[in-house]
Design a protein around this motif. Structure first.
Motif, PDB file in Angstrom:
ATOM      1  N   ARG A 158      11.932   3.184  32.649  1.00 50.03           N
ATOM      2  CA  ARG A 158      12.127   3.314  31.204  1.00 50.03           C
ATOM      3  C   ARG A 158      11.056   4.250  30.657  1.00 50.03           C
ATOM      4  N   TYR A 159      11.392   4.981  29.592  1.00 46.74           N
ATOM      5  CA  TYR A 159      10.519   6.046  29.116  1.00 46.74           C
ATOM      6  C   TYR A 159      10.233   5.912  27.628  1.00 46.74           C
ATOM      7  N   ILE A 160       8.959   6.099  27.293  1.00 44.85           N
ATOM      8  CA  ILE A 160       8.531   6.195  25.905  1.00 44.85           C
ATOM      9  C   ILE A 160       7.963   7.595  25.716  1.00 44.85           C
ATOM     10  N   PHE A 161       8.562   8.372  24.825  1.00 46.72           N
ATOM     11  CA  PHE A 161       8.093   9.731  24.556  1.00 46.72           C
ATOM     12  C   PHE A 161       7.170   9.671  23.346  1.00 46.72           C
ATOM     13  N   LEU A 162       5.923  10.018  23.556  1.00 43.98           N
ATOM     14  CA  LEU A 162       4.933   9.979  22.476  1.00 43.98           C
ATOM     15  C   LEU A 162       4.676  11.387  21.966  1.00 43.98           C
ATOM     16  N   LEU A 163       4.982  11.623  20.700  1.00 43.18           N
ATOM     17  CA  LEU A 163       4.794  12.938  20.090  1.00 43.18           C
ATOM     18  C   LEU A 163       3.653  12.881  19.072  1.00 43.18           C
ATOM     19  N   ARG A 164       3.104  14.038  18.814  1.00 45.10           N
ATOM     20  CA  ARG A 164       2.102  14.206  17.760  1.00 45.10           C
ATOM     21  C   ARG A 164       2.260  15.617  17.218  1.00 45.10           C
ATOM     22  N   HIS A 165       1.817  15.857  15.996  1.00 44.53           N
ATOM     23  CA  HIS A 165       1.934  17.208  15.442  1.00 44.53           C
ATOM     24  C   HIS A 165       1.290  18.206  16.414  1.00 44.53           C
ATOM     25  N   PRO A 166       2.028  19.240  16.817  1.00 42.64           N
ATOM     26  CA  PRO A 166       1.504  20.199  17.794  1.00 42.64           C
ATOM     27  C   PRO A 166       0.147  20.791  17.430  1.00 42.64           C
ATOM     28  N   ALA A 167      -0.064  21.118  16.155  1.00 36.96           N
ATOM     29  CA  ALA A 167      -1.356  21.693  15.758  1.00 36.96           C
ATOM     30  C   ALA A 167      -2.486  20.673  15.883  1.00 36.96           C
ATOM     31  N   SER A 168      -2.199  19.410  15.633  1.00 40.19           N
ATOM     32  CA  SER A 168      -3.209  18.368  15.792  1.00 40.19           C
ATOM     33  C   SER A 168      -3.570  18.195  17.264  1.00 40.19           C
ATOM     34  N   ASP A 227      11.285  -4.118  21.067  1.00 37.54           N
ATOM     35  CA  ASP A 227      12.748  -4.213  21.060  1.00 37.54           C
ATOM     36  C   ASP A 227      13.342  -3.330  22.155  1.00 37.54           C
ATOM     37  N   PHE A 228      12.808  -2.127  22.289  1.00 41.40           N
ATOM     38  CA  PHE A 228      13.293  -1.196  23.314  1.00 41.40           C
ATOM     39  C   PHE A 228      13.080  -1.763  24.712  1.00 41.40           C
ATOM     40  N   LEU A 229      11.955  -2.444  24.920  1.00 39.91           N
ATOM     41  CA  LEU A 229      11.631  -3.012  26.228  1.00 39.91           C
ATOM     42  C   LEU A 229      12.184  -4.418  26.419  1.00 39.91           C
ATOM     43  N   SER A 230      12.904  -4.916  25.419  1.00 42.97           N
ATOM     44  CA  SER A 230      13.472  -6.271  25.461  1.00 42.97           C
ATOM     45  C   SER A 230      12.390  -7.325  25.677  1.00 42.97           C
ATOM     46  N   LEU A 231      11.303  -7.174  24.926  1.00 46.08           N
ATOM     47  CA  LEU A 231      10.189  -8.107  24.988  1.00 46.08           C
ATOM     48  C   LEU A 231       9.908  -8.649  23.595  1.00 46.08           C
ATOM     49  N   PRO A 232       9.423  -9.875  23.487  1.00 47.64           N
ATOM     50  CA  PRO A 232       9.036 -10.381  22.170  1.00 47.64           C
ATOM     51  C   PRO A 232       7.783  -9.679  21.676  1.00 47.64           C
ATOM     52  N   TRP A 233       7.731  -9.421  20.393  1.00 45.38           N
ATOM     53  CA  TRP A 233       6.551  -8.781  19.815  1.00 45.38           C
ATOM     54  C   TRP A 233       5.393  -9.762  19.775  1.00 45.38           C
ATOM     55  N   GLU A 234       4.166  -9.272  20.010  1.00 40.06           N
ATOM     56  CA  GLU A 234       2.982 -10.125  19.997  1.00 40.06           C
ATOM     57  C   GLU A 234       1.954  -9.550  19.027  1.00 40.06           C
ATOM     58  N   PRO A 235       1.454 -10.348  18.081  1.00 49.50           N
ATOM     59  CA  PRO A 235       0.475  -9.862  17.102  1.00 49.50           C
ATOM     60  C   PRO A 235      -0.785  -9.289  17.742  1.00 49.50           C
ATOM     61  N   GLY A 236      -1.133  -9.770  18.929  1.00 50.82           N
ATOM     62  CA  GLY A 236      -2.345  -9.280  19.591  1.00 50.82           C
ATOM     63  C   GLY A 236      -2.304  -7.811  19.935  1.00 50.82           C
ATOM     64  N   MET A 237      -1.134  -7.207  19.890  1.00 49.77           N
ATOM     65  CA  MET A 237      -1.028  -5.777  20.160  1.00 49.77           C
ATOM     66  C   MET A 237      -1.738  -4.961  19.093  1.00 49.77           C
ATOM     67  N   LEU A 238      -1.887  -5.522  17.899  1.00 48.38           N
ATOM     68  CA  LEU A 238      -2.526  -4.802  16.799  1.00 48.38           C
ATOM     69  C   LEU A 238      -4.031  -5.006  16.772  1.00 48.38           C
ATOM     70  N   THR A 239      -4.508  -6.044  17.425  1.00 46.40           N
ATOM     71  CA  THR A 239      -5.949  -6.311  17.533  1.00 46.40           C
ATOM     72  C   THR A 239      -6.262  -6.444  19.012  1.00 46.40           C
ATOM     73  N   TYR A 240      -6.129  -5.332  19.700  1.00 43.48           N
ATOM     74  CA  TYR A 240      -6.148  -5.331  21.154  1.00 43.48           C
ATOM     75  C   TYR A 240      -7.517  -5.589  21.759  1.00 43.48           C
ATOM     76  N   GLY A 241      -8.568  -5.617  20.929  1.00 43.47           N
ATOM     77  CA  GLY A 241      -9.902  -5.877  21.464  1.00 43.47           C
ATOM     78  C   GLY A 241     -10.430  -4.710  22.248  1.00 43.47           C
ATOM     79  N   GLU A 242     -11.577  -4.874  22.838  1.00 44.29           N
ATOM     80  CA  GLU A 242     -12.191  -3.793  23.607  1.00 44.29           C
ATOM     81  C   GLU A 242     -11.662  -3.787  25.021  1.00 44.29           C
TER      82      GLU A 242
END
Length: 295
Positions: A158-168, A227-242
């Motif tokens: 499975r693939y996740i394509f990560l884009l960013r502004h080319p100039a950035s 959702d794409f990976l058919s996994l439940p969302w987990e709040p810890g993803m936003l506070t991933y720690g060090e």
């Protein structure tokens, strides 16, 4: 050179060995995959259940300096996802030491490419087993140059394509090593990665994520990914720690994410800040000056 041939013939007769010139080694990991020999047809696994230990590996295909380290850390914080540092498994190769070894592998139905795929799969699977998690995530940017080989090796990937502004991307690539490349050189070098990612996006089915969206709306984006990976969302993803990884043998190279939450990225560049060489890619990826969330 006849004298070289005579010496080699004498050496072969006495020891069974020959001297061969070693080809030039390419230290770059951003070039095309080494072309296989004529007898090493790149093909899917003959028996997926027997030939592959990994199930549905996940690959983040992105240019350099596009936020893939941040996304890796966010995904690694999920209880089902193991996202280690860049592994560069596509650069692991297999060679036949003797013709007998080659014949033996041929009798088993394996060519060189098949054996390389077995090796890649085993290395990634070992890392996954050590983590105790369910799926592995590989975010090596240079994988974009090898998307055809990767998709052949793992048909269920499975693939996740990560884009960013080319100039950035180009600006960050220059700032990472200003002594190695000028701003113009950074833009052209980064463009190679962007084009490779775009080729992969056109050829493969996957989820496209923008760095700007990830930093502006992390919960919404991570929910889309789950959702794409058919996994439940987990709040810890936003506070991933060090999460810090120091790779031995790579000098001072480090892959480190500081403790905290996802932070907003830098503002998008103005139109006059976009190098001319990147304008076509800016349009292809739907970025417009001043628009944070392009359609």
């Amino acid at each position: 050179m006849n004298w070289k041939r005579k010496i080699n013939d004498a050496l072969t007769g006495a020891t069974g060995f020959q001297l061969q010139r070693v080809g030039k080694v390419d230290s770059s990991d951003s070039g095309p995959v080494q072309a296989p020999s004529a007898d090493s047809l790149i093909r899917p696994p003959a028996d997926p259940k027997a030939d592959r230990l990994l199930v549905s590996p996940i690959f983040i295909l992105s240019p350099v300096r596009s936020g893939s380290t941040l996304l890796r850390a966010v995904l690694n914080a999920h209880s089902a996802l193991h996202a280690p540092h860049e592994l560069h498994v596509r650069r692991l190769t297999v060679g036949f030491g003797t013709s007998l070894a080659e014949k033996a592998m041929d009798a088993l139905g394996h060519n060189r490419a098949d054996l390389e795929h077995l090796l890649w799969d085993r290395v990634l699977h070992r890392e996954l087993v050590k983590s105790g998690k369910q799926y592995i995530v590989d975010k090596t940017p240079a994988n974009a140059f090898a998307y055809q080989r990767i998709s052949t090796c793992w048909p269920d990937a499975r693939y996740i394509f990560l884009l960013r502004h080319p100039a950035s991307i180009a600006k960050s690539w220059h700032e990472a090593s200003p002594d190695k490349r000028t701003p113009e050189e950074a833009a052209m070098d980064a463009l190679r990665y962007m084009k490779a990612v775009e080729r992969a996006r056109c050829a493969l089915t996957g989820l496209t994520v923008r760095y700007e969206d990830l930093t502006a709306e992390p919960e919404a984006v991570t929910r889309r990914i789950c959702d794409f990976l058919s996994l439940p969302w987990e709040p810890g993803m936003l506070t991933y720690g060090e999460q810090a990884v120091v790779v031995k043998g790579l000098g001072d190279w480090k892959d480190k994410i500081r403790s905290g939450t996802v932070q907003a990225g830098r503002d998008l560049p103005a139109e006059d800040q976009i190098p001319e060489s990147l304008v076509p890619m800016v349009r292809t990826w739907g970025y417009q000056p001043g628009v944070t969330n392009p359609t």
